[in-house]
Design a protein around this motif. Structure first.
Motif, mmCIF file in Angstrom:
data_model
loop_
_atom_site.group_PDB
_atom_site.id
_atom_site.type_symbol
_atom_site.label_atom_id
_atom_site.label_comp_id
_atom_site.label_asym_id
_atom_site.label_seq_id
_atom_site.Cartn_x
_atom_site.Cartn_y
_atom_site.Cartn_z
ATOM 1 N N THR A 1 -46.913 41.871 -49.901
ATOM 2 C CA THR A 1 -46.464 41.220 -48.954
ATOM 3 C C THR A 1 -46.185 42.442 -47.563
ATOM 4 O O THR A 1 -45.939 43.645 -47.566
ATOM 5 C CB THR A 1 -44.579 41.074 -49.527
ATOM 6 N N LYS B 1 -42.072 41.991 -43.320
ATOM 7 C CA LYS B 1 -41.404 40.660 -44.377
ATOM 8 C C LYS B 1 -40.763 41.088 -45.399
ATOM 9 O O LYS B 1 -39.774 40.612 -45.772
ATOM 10 C CB LYS B 1 -42.539 39.738 -44.581
ATOM 11 N N LYS C 1 -37.001 39.513 -46.972
ATOM 12 C CA LYS C 1 -37.305 38.774 -48.144
ATOM 13 C C LYS C 1 -36.070 39.162 -49.359
ATOM 14 O O LYS C 1 -35.747 38.562 -49.989
ATOM 15 C CB LYS C 1 -38.850 38.618 -48.550
#
Ligand SMILES: Nc1ncnc2c1ncn2[C@@H]1O[C@H](COP(=O)(O)OP(=O)(O)O)[C@@H](O)[C@H]1O
Ligand SMILES: [Mg+2]
Lengths: 283, 233
Positions: free
Chosen positions: B111, B115, B119
């Motif tokens: 990821t 981000k 998240k």
């Protein structure tokens, strides 16, 4: 990538003694290589300084005709190993001898020294064997009384260089092997210490390559540190030798970088050799 | 659509011998399935076959589009990115905070760094632990730790969530909470396969149950439905 670097640094903190040991053995391996390369390098530069003066001197009998001399010069000058052939008259020989042996100049009289052909070798053809081969070919002319070339100690320097190179390679490889073993042991421990992380990484879908990466980075960092340490040791050794024995020259940047690269290679190869097997043991 | 398919699967372990014998069943997308049965029946083995921690000795397992026959290590890693797995013992990293545990999973699957934070917040919100982001696992109750493990399992946006006795270490209240969370996750479209001893929970839930005994499926509520078609709408 950030994770990999973080994990790699964590490895140092988890096993500082083993990490230091890995770095030290890598350094010793490269120090052995480095020290002997230094010897070889310095012998080589001495040799090449001398080699540029390497010549074959063919002494000619007094009765040699200018025509045969000219023909021989043409022949010998055509050898691919030969850069230049020069005819030295007895007068020039005397002059040179007086220059070289200044204080004894009165000892020499005209006609005392024979005429000679001085043959200079091309670069790359100045090793003892080639010189001897060319000398043998020069010797075949009837009017050549005697041929002199390459002193004995040139030969000796060559063999010292060869011994130094061989010793450096053998010792360096021995230390490299030891450092690879130590790195393997370090990784074994590190994998055990991180087995929980590794199994969670597996569970969420990390590939073997991803799991391996921090260990390889750790190996790389250790290797480069070991290489830097080795350079430092070699530098110190070089200045000690310069101070107490003979003036030595140190590696240029390119060779120094090669040392760091060597460390990196040992570190990464050492890690790569064991990490695959170790991480497969963790499920 | 089928997301899990067991076709005549047998599993033998090197020392203990046969753990599963000729097991066949399917799980559809979005389904919730209980695995029940006595200890040693083979529930965990079935779950391990689902996340390809073990491979069948005979027969074939398909999960999503990955087949057990001839599967490579790489394919197994990629399959696991479509699965979430939780265990009775949570398996959190004790030396990292709640958010770091979840970020770890996001990091592993690549990821992007920018981000991850958002998240992690979303996942913590989903399991109701937003206020515990910086706590260490040992500072949490069992139920909360299991929620962290579930949040981590959801990091992949899994198609299937595999849970091996997820409430086995929890008291009744925590059990109900975790089960409720699993129902919500299931309602959002994730298939859940949950092994459990808790028969109360199973009975009240009225979901599909596969009962395992001695390495075989001895009862499947789906088969019953098929035999009594008037129950299906
Ligand atoms: N890794 C293993 N190695 C050997 N035997 C195992 C292993 N895992 C499970 N077994 C055996 O397989 C059988 C089924 O175990 P398991 O699937 O864990 O049952 P359950 O989860 O229903 O309690 C048991 O007899 C157990 O001893
Ligand atoms: Mg079990």
């Amino acid at each position: 990538m950030r994770l990999a670097v973080r994990e790699a640094l964590l490895g140092f903190r988890r096993a500082p003694m083993l990490s230091m040991l890995s770095i030290t053995t890598i350094a010793f391996s490269l120090f052995a290589f480095g020290l002997f390369s230094l010897v070889a390098l310095n012998i080589r530069s001495t040799l090449s300084a001398m080699e540029s003066r390497v010549e074959i001197r063919a002494f000619l009998s007094d009765s040699t005709t200018p025509e045969s001399i000219a023909a021989a010069m043409g022949d010998i000058g055509g050898f691919k190993e030969v850069a230049r052939v020069e005819y030295i008259t007895p007068e020039q020989a005397l002059e040179r001898a007086r220059l070289e042996l200044g204080e004894f100049k009165d000892v020499f009289e005209a006609g005392f020294l024979p005429a000679s052909l001085d043959v200079r070798m091309r670069e790359g053809y100045r090793d003892p064997e080639t010189v001897k081969k060319v000398a043998d070919r020069v010797k075949v002319y009837d009017f050549v009384d005697d041929v002199r070339y390459g002193e004995e100690w040139v030969q000796k320097l060559y063999s010292i260089r060869n011994v130094a190179t061989a010793a450096g390679i053998i010792l360096g490889l021995a230390f490299a092997a030891v450092s690879i073993i130590v790195i393997g042991a370090t990784i074994r421990m590190a994998v055990m210490a991180r087995s929980r992380e590794i199994s969670i990484m597996r569970l969420v879908g990390a590939t073997d390559g991803f799991i391996r990466r921090p260990f390889l980075i750790e190996g790389l960092v250790k290797g480069v540190l070991g290489g830097a340490f080795a350079l430092l040791l070699t530098r110190v050794a070089s200045s000690l030798i310069s101070r107490y024995f003979i003036q030595t020259e140190f590696f240029d940047t390119r060779l120094a970088l090669l040392g760091l690269l060597g460390g990196a290679v040992i570190g990464v190869v050492g890690s790569a050799l064991s990490v695959g097997r170790q991480i497969r043991r963790v499920q | 659509m089928t997301v899990i398919r067991f076709a005549n699967v047998s599993k033998e372990y090197p020392r203990t011998g046969v753990a599963l014998h000729d097991v066949s069943f399917n799980v559809n997308k979005g389904e919730f399935v209980f695995l029940t049965g006595p200890s040693g029946a083979g529930k965990s083995t079935i779950l391990k076959l689902i996340y390809f921690d073990e491979l069948p000795t005979r027969g074939d397992v398909w999960v999503s589009s990955t087949r057990s026959k001839g599967v490579s290590r790489k394919e197994i890693s990629l399959l696991r990115r479509k699965l979430g797995v939780v265990f009775q013992d949570f398996r959190l990293l004790e030396d990292r905070s709640v958010e770091q545990n979840i970020a770890f999973a996001l990091d592993v699957i690549g990821t992007p760094q920018d981000k991850i934070h958002a998240k992690v917040s979303r996942l913590l919100g989903q399991v109701g632990l937003s206020s515990k982001a910086t706590s260490m696992p040992r500072e949490l109750s069992g139920g909360e730790q299991q929620r962290v493990a579930i949040a981590r399992a959801l990091a992949n946006d899994p198609v299937v969530l595999v849970a091996d006795e997820p409430t086995g270490n929890l008291d009744d209240r925590a059990t109900r909470g975790v089960f409720q969370l699993l129902r919500e996750i299931n309602a959002a479209g994730t298939a859940v396969v949950m092994a459990t001893h808790n028969l109360d929970l199973v009975k009240r839930a009225e979901l599909r149950v596969l009962e395992i005994n001695r390495g075989a499926i001895v009862y499947d509520t789906d088969d019953e439905k098929r035999r009594t078609p008037e129950l299906t709408p």
